[in-house]
Enzyme design. Structure first.
Site, PDB file in Angstrom:
ATOM      1  N   THR A   1      37.549  59.098  34.699  1.00 16.69           N
ATOM      2  CA  THR A   1      37.027  60.424  34.086  1.00 16.69           C
ATOM      3  C   THR A   1      35.729  60.474  33.397  1.00 16.69           C
ATOM      4  O   THR A   1      35.421  59.408  32.482  1.00 16.69           O
ATOM      5  CB  THR A   1      37.967  61.321  33.436  1.00 16.69           C
ATOM      6  OG1 THR A   1      37.456  62.505  32.985  1.00 16.69           O
ATOM      7  CG2 THR A   1      38.419  60.532  32.310  1.00 16.69           C
TER       8      THR A   1
ATOM      9  N   LYS B   1      30.620  71.040  32.733  1.00 20.59           N
ATOM     10  CA  LYS B   1      31.336  71.087  34.052  1.00 20.59           C
ATOM     11  C   LYS B   1      30.690  71.689  35.068  1.00 20.59           C
ATOM     12  O   LYS B   1      30.558  73.048  34.913  1.00 20.59           O
ATOM     13  CB  LYS B   1      32.693  71.107  34.022  1.00 20.59           C
ATOM     14  CG  LYS B   1      33.709  70.318  34.965  1.00 20.59           C
ATOM     15  CD  LYS B   1      35.172  70.623  34.768  1.00 20.59           C
ATOM     16  CE  LYS B   1      35.807  69.545  35.421  1.00 20.59           C
ATOM     17  NZ  LYS B   1      37.260  69.835  35.563  1.00 20.59           N
TER      18      LYS B   1
ATOM     19  N   TRP C   1      31.974  66.400  36.016  1.00 22.72           N
ATOM     20  CA  TRP C   1      31.337  66.372  34.638  1.00 22.72           C
ATOM     21  C   TRP C   1      29.906  65.733  34.602  1.00 22.72           C
ATOM     22  O   TRP C   1      29.659  64.984  35.281  1.00 22.72           O
ATOM     23  CB  TRP C   1      32.313  65.240  33.859  1.00 22.72           C
ATOM     24  CG  TRP C   1      33.834  65.712  33.575  1.00 22.72           C
ATOM     25  CD1 TRP C   1      34.921  65.286  34.113  1.00 22.72           C
ATOM     26  CD2 TRP C   1      34.198  66.863  32.742  1.00 22.72           C
ATOM     27  NE1 TRP C   1      35.826  65.852  33.582  1.00 22.72           N
ATOM     28  CE2 TRP C   1      35.531  66.854  32.798  1.00 22.72           C
ATOM     29  CE3 TRP C   1      33.398  67.854  32.024  1.00 22.72           C
ATOM     30  CZ2 TRP C   1      36.324  67.897  32.075  1.00 22.72           C
ATOM     31  CZ3 TRP C   1      34.218  68.660  31.317  1.00 22.72           C
ATOM     32  CH2 TRP C   1      35.611  68.991  31.248  1.00 22.72           C
TER      33      TRP C   1
ATOM     34  N   GLU D   1      43.831  63.098  32.859  1.00 20.35           N
ATOM     35  CA  GLU D   1      44.724  62.408  32.106  1.00 20.35           C
ATOM     36  C   GLU D   1      46.005  63.146  32.340  1.00 20.35           C
ATOM     37  O   GLU D   1      47.159  62.451  31.573  1.00 20.35           O
ATOM     38  CB  GLU D   1      44.247  62.760  30.697  1.00 20.35           C
ATOM     39  CG  GLU D   1      43.047  61.824  30.303  1.00 20.35           C
ATOM     40  CD  GLU D   1      41.485  62.458  30.406  1.00 20.35           C
ATOM     41  OE1 GLU D   1      41.661  63.471  31.280  1.00 20.35           O
ATOM     42  OE2 GLU D   1      40.598  62.035  29.854  1.00 20.35           O
TER      43      GLU D   1
END
Ligand code: AMP
Length: 541
Positions: A186, A439, A444, A331
Site C-alpha cells: 500500500t 486518493k 494513492w 491492511e
C-alpha cells in the site's frame, strides 16, 4: 478436553475444491487482453489451478516463496490466486499503475522469484526487469503463439506452455492456517510502500464474512462483476467469496470504460458489481445520454473512497440498483464496514434512509472499532464526536511485512488514519483523514513524494501538496509552492519537472504560488490551514 469439533486448517485450496465439487458448472467469464471473451467453469479453474501448482513445483519454488503478478482481472489471474497460495507459496499482486521505479523496489523488497504478467504490461516489464534482482522466471499470461519474439526478457515463457501440459490432479498440501497466502503493498502510508501479508486463515474468515447478507450478500444465484482490481487487496476478497458461494464470476480484463462495463453487465446478466466511485462515474456517464437501463443488475458495492450522494441517487432512484457503501483498507483485507440498514430503519422516510446510506456503515462481525482523541481516549458513539478510527480483528494487520515501520499497533489496535464519527447504532462515518495522502480514482498519491519532487527544483523553497475534490477522480493533487527569493519558475516549468519522476497520473493538476505555507508550532506544515486558505480555489478541469 474430549468431545470437541474437528480441527481442520482453514486453507485457500479448500475454496476451489469446494467450488469444483458443488458448483463445478458455474461459469467464469473473462474479457481477455486480446479483446475476446473467454468462458469456462469452476471445474476448469480448479483443474488449471492444480496445473499451476505443479508448474510452480517444477520451478523448484520453496514453501512461502513469492510469486508476483502484474495482471488484470481474469481467469488466469484467478488460477494463480489458487495455484500459488494453495501450494503454499505467497501471491504478490503488484499494482501496475505504480511508477516503474516503485514496481522494481517492491519486487525486490518482496524478493519475488517469479513474475506472471499480462501482455499489456510487457513494456513495463521490459523497463524494470534489469532491476528486479530476485526474479528468476518471467511468465507471460498468454498462449504460446502470442509470446513476443525478442522481448529482451530472459527465459520468457508463455503461461500456457508453462502450465498447460501439467497433470490436473494435485494433492493440495495441508499446513498451518496461519501461513502467509498473499500480499499487497500500500502507498497509503508515509515513506516507502509497505506490504500487508494475508494468511490462509485471515483470507477464509474474511471470505465467510464478506458473503453474509448484511455484508456483500453473495450467493450462488449471483453473477458478480468485480471491477475492483485483483491487484488491489485481492479485489476486496471477491475471488475467494465467489468460490465459497458458487457465484458466477465475470472479469472485465483491461476494459474498464463505461461502454465496455455496461455491455458486459448486460451480456453476462450480471446481478452484482463492485468497484470504486470513479469506475461507476464512467459507467453512469456512458448510460445517461443514451437512456440505457440495467436489465439484471441488482446491487453494487462502492468503496475505496467516499461514495458521492449523487451516485447513490443515480443508482437507486434512476436504475433501481441498491448501493452498498463499503469502507476498508489494504491492511484490513480490506472489509471493515458495510452500510446496510437495520430492521428499525425500514420505517424511516426515504430521505432519512438516504442519510444513513451515505455513511460508511456498520462493523462486520470480526471487526472491532473505536474512535479516540489525540490522547488515545475512547470517544462516545453519538454520531457527532469525531476522532481517529482504530480497528482490530482476525483479518486486520498486526505488523507490516518484514516489520517495516515498526509496531503499528496502539494497545493492540490498528490506527487507520481515518477520522470518523460513530452513531448509537454503530454506523461509522468518515469525516476526514489524518494521514498525509491523496486518493485519486481509488489509488494513492503520497503528498510527501509530490512535495519532495517540487523542492528538488532549484527555484522552490517550500511546497505543500493537498487533495482537491474532483467530480471524476474523487480527489486530485495540487501543489502550493513558495518560490526562493530572487528566483522564478512558471507553473508549466514545474509541472514539466515532474515528468519521469513519478507516475503520470500522480503529477499535480495545478501549481498555486503562495507567499508562505502555514506552519504549526513544531514547524510542521498545517495542511488544514492551507486548505482553508485555498477554499475558494477552483481546480482547472
Ligand atoms: P486502501 O488501503 O488503498 O484500500 O485505502 C484505504 C483507505 O481508503 C481508507 O483508510 C480510507 O482513507 C479510504 N477509504 C476506503 N473506503 C472509503 C469509503 N467508503 N469512504 C471514504 N474513504 C474510504
Amino acid at each position: 478436553m474430549l468431545g470437541l469439533m474437528q480441527s481442520q486448517p482453514l486453507l485457500i485450496s479448500l475454496l476451489i475444491e469446494f467450488a469444483e465439487r458443488h458448483h463445478g458448472s458455474a461459469e467464469i467469464v473473462s474479457r481477455r487482453v486480446e479483446g475476446d471473451l473467454h468462458r469456462y467453469t469452476y471445474k476448469d479453474a480448479a483443474h488449471r489451478s492444480r496445473q499451476v501448482a505443479h508448474a510452480l513445483d517444477s520451478l523448484k519454488l520453496g514453501f512461502s516463496d513469492r510469486v508476483a503478478t502484474l495482471a488484470w482481472n481474469g481467469y488466469r489471474h484467478l488460477e494463480l490466486y489458487y495455484g500459488v497460495s494453495g501450494s503454499g507459496r505467497v501471491l504478490h499482486t503488484i499494482n501496475p499503475r505504480l511508477h516503474p521505479d516503485q514496481i522494481a523496489w517492491i519486487a525486490n523488497h518482496a524478493e519475488d522469484q517469479v513474475l506472471c504478467f499480462d501482455l499489456s504490461f510487457l513494456p513495463l516489464v521490459q523497463a524494470v526487469h534489469g532491476r528486479c534482482t530476485s526474479i528468476k522466471h518471467y511468465i507471460a499470461l498468454c498462449d504460446a503463439d502470442k509470446l513476443p519474439a525478442d522481448s529482451g526478457i530472459p527465459n520468457l515463457l508463455s503461461y500456457e506452455s508453462w502450465m498447460g501440459a501439467q497433470p490436473t490432479d494435485y494433492a493440495w498440501p495441508i499446513f498451518d492456517e496461519n501461513t502467509a497466502s498473499s500480499m499487497c503493498y500500500t502507498s497509503g502510508t508515509t515513506g516507502n510502500p509497505k506490504a500487508a501479508l494475508y494468511s490462509h486463515r485471515s483470507t477464509i474468515l474474511h471470505a465467510y464474512a464478506a458473503a453474509l447478507p448484511d455484508v456483500m450478500c453473495l450467493s450462488a444465484r449471483d453473477a458478480i462483476l468485480p471491477v475492483v482490481p485483483m491487484f488491489h487487496v485481492n479485489a476486496w476478497g471477491i475471488p475467494y467469496s465467489a468460490a465459497l458461494t458458487g457465484a458466477k464470476l465475470v472479469f472485465p480484463g483491461p476494459a474498464m470504460d463505461g461502454k465496455s462495463i455496461y455491455e458486459l453487465i448486460e451480456a453476462e446478466k450480471v446481478t452484482y458489481a463492485a468497484g470504486v466511485p470513479t469506475v461507476w462515474q464512467m459507467l453512469l456517464t456512458h448510460m445517461k445520454p443514451e437512456g440505457l437501463k440495467f436489465s439484471t443488475l441488482k446491487r453494487t458495492v462502492i468503496g475505496g473512497s467516499a461514495c458521492p450522494p449523487a451516485m447513490v441517487h443515480a443508482f437507486q432512484d434512476g436504475y433501481g440498483v441498491e448501493v452498498l457503501h463499503a469502507w476498508g483498507m489494504t491492511e484490513m483485507s480490506p472489509l471493515g464496514t458495510l452500510c446496510t440498514l437495520k430492521n428499525k430503519h425500514l420505517a424511516l422516510s426515504a430521505q432519512e434512509q438516504m442519510k444513513l446510506r451515505l455513511k460508511q456503515g456498520r462493523a462486520i462481525f470480526g471487526v472491532d472499532m473505536k474512535i479516540v482523541d489525540a490522547a488515545g481516549k475512547e470517544l462516545p458513539w453519538d454520531g457527532k464526536t469525531y476522532g481517529e478510527l482504530y480497528v482490530k480483528g482476525p483479518w486486520i494487520l498486526r505488523e507490516y511485512y518484514k516489520g517495516e515501520g515498526g509496531d503499528p499497533l496502539v494497545d493492540g489496535w490498528f490506527p487507520t488514519g481515518d477520522v470518523a464519527t460513530i452513531d448509537a447504532d454503530g454506523f461509522m462515518q468518515i469525516t476526514d483523514r489524518s494521514k498525509d495522502v491523496i486518493k485519486s480514482g481509488g489509488e494513492w498519491i503520497s503528498s510527501i513524494d509530490i512535495e519532495n519532487i517540487a523542492v528538488a527544483h532549484p527555484a522552490v523553497a517550500m511546497a505543500a501538496c493537498i487533495g482537491i475534490a474532483h467530480p471524476k477522480w474523487d480527489e486530485r493533487p495540487i501543489i502550493a509552492v513558495v518560490k526562493r527569493p530572487g528566483m522564478n519558475v512558471s507553473r508549466e516549468e514545474l509541472l514539466k519537472f515532474y515528468e519521469g519522476k513519478t507516475a503520470k497520473w500522480q503529477i499535480p493538476d495545478d501549481v498555486v504560488f503562495v507567499d508562505a505555507i502555514p506552519l504549526g508550532a513544531t514547524g510542521k506544515m498545517l495542511k488544514t490551514r492551507l486548505r482553508d486558505l485555498l477554499k475558494d480555489y477552483i481546480l482547472p478541469l
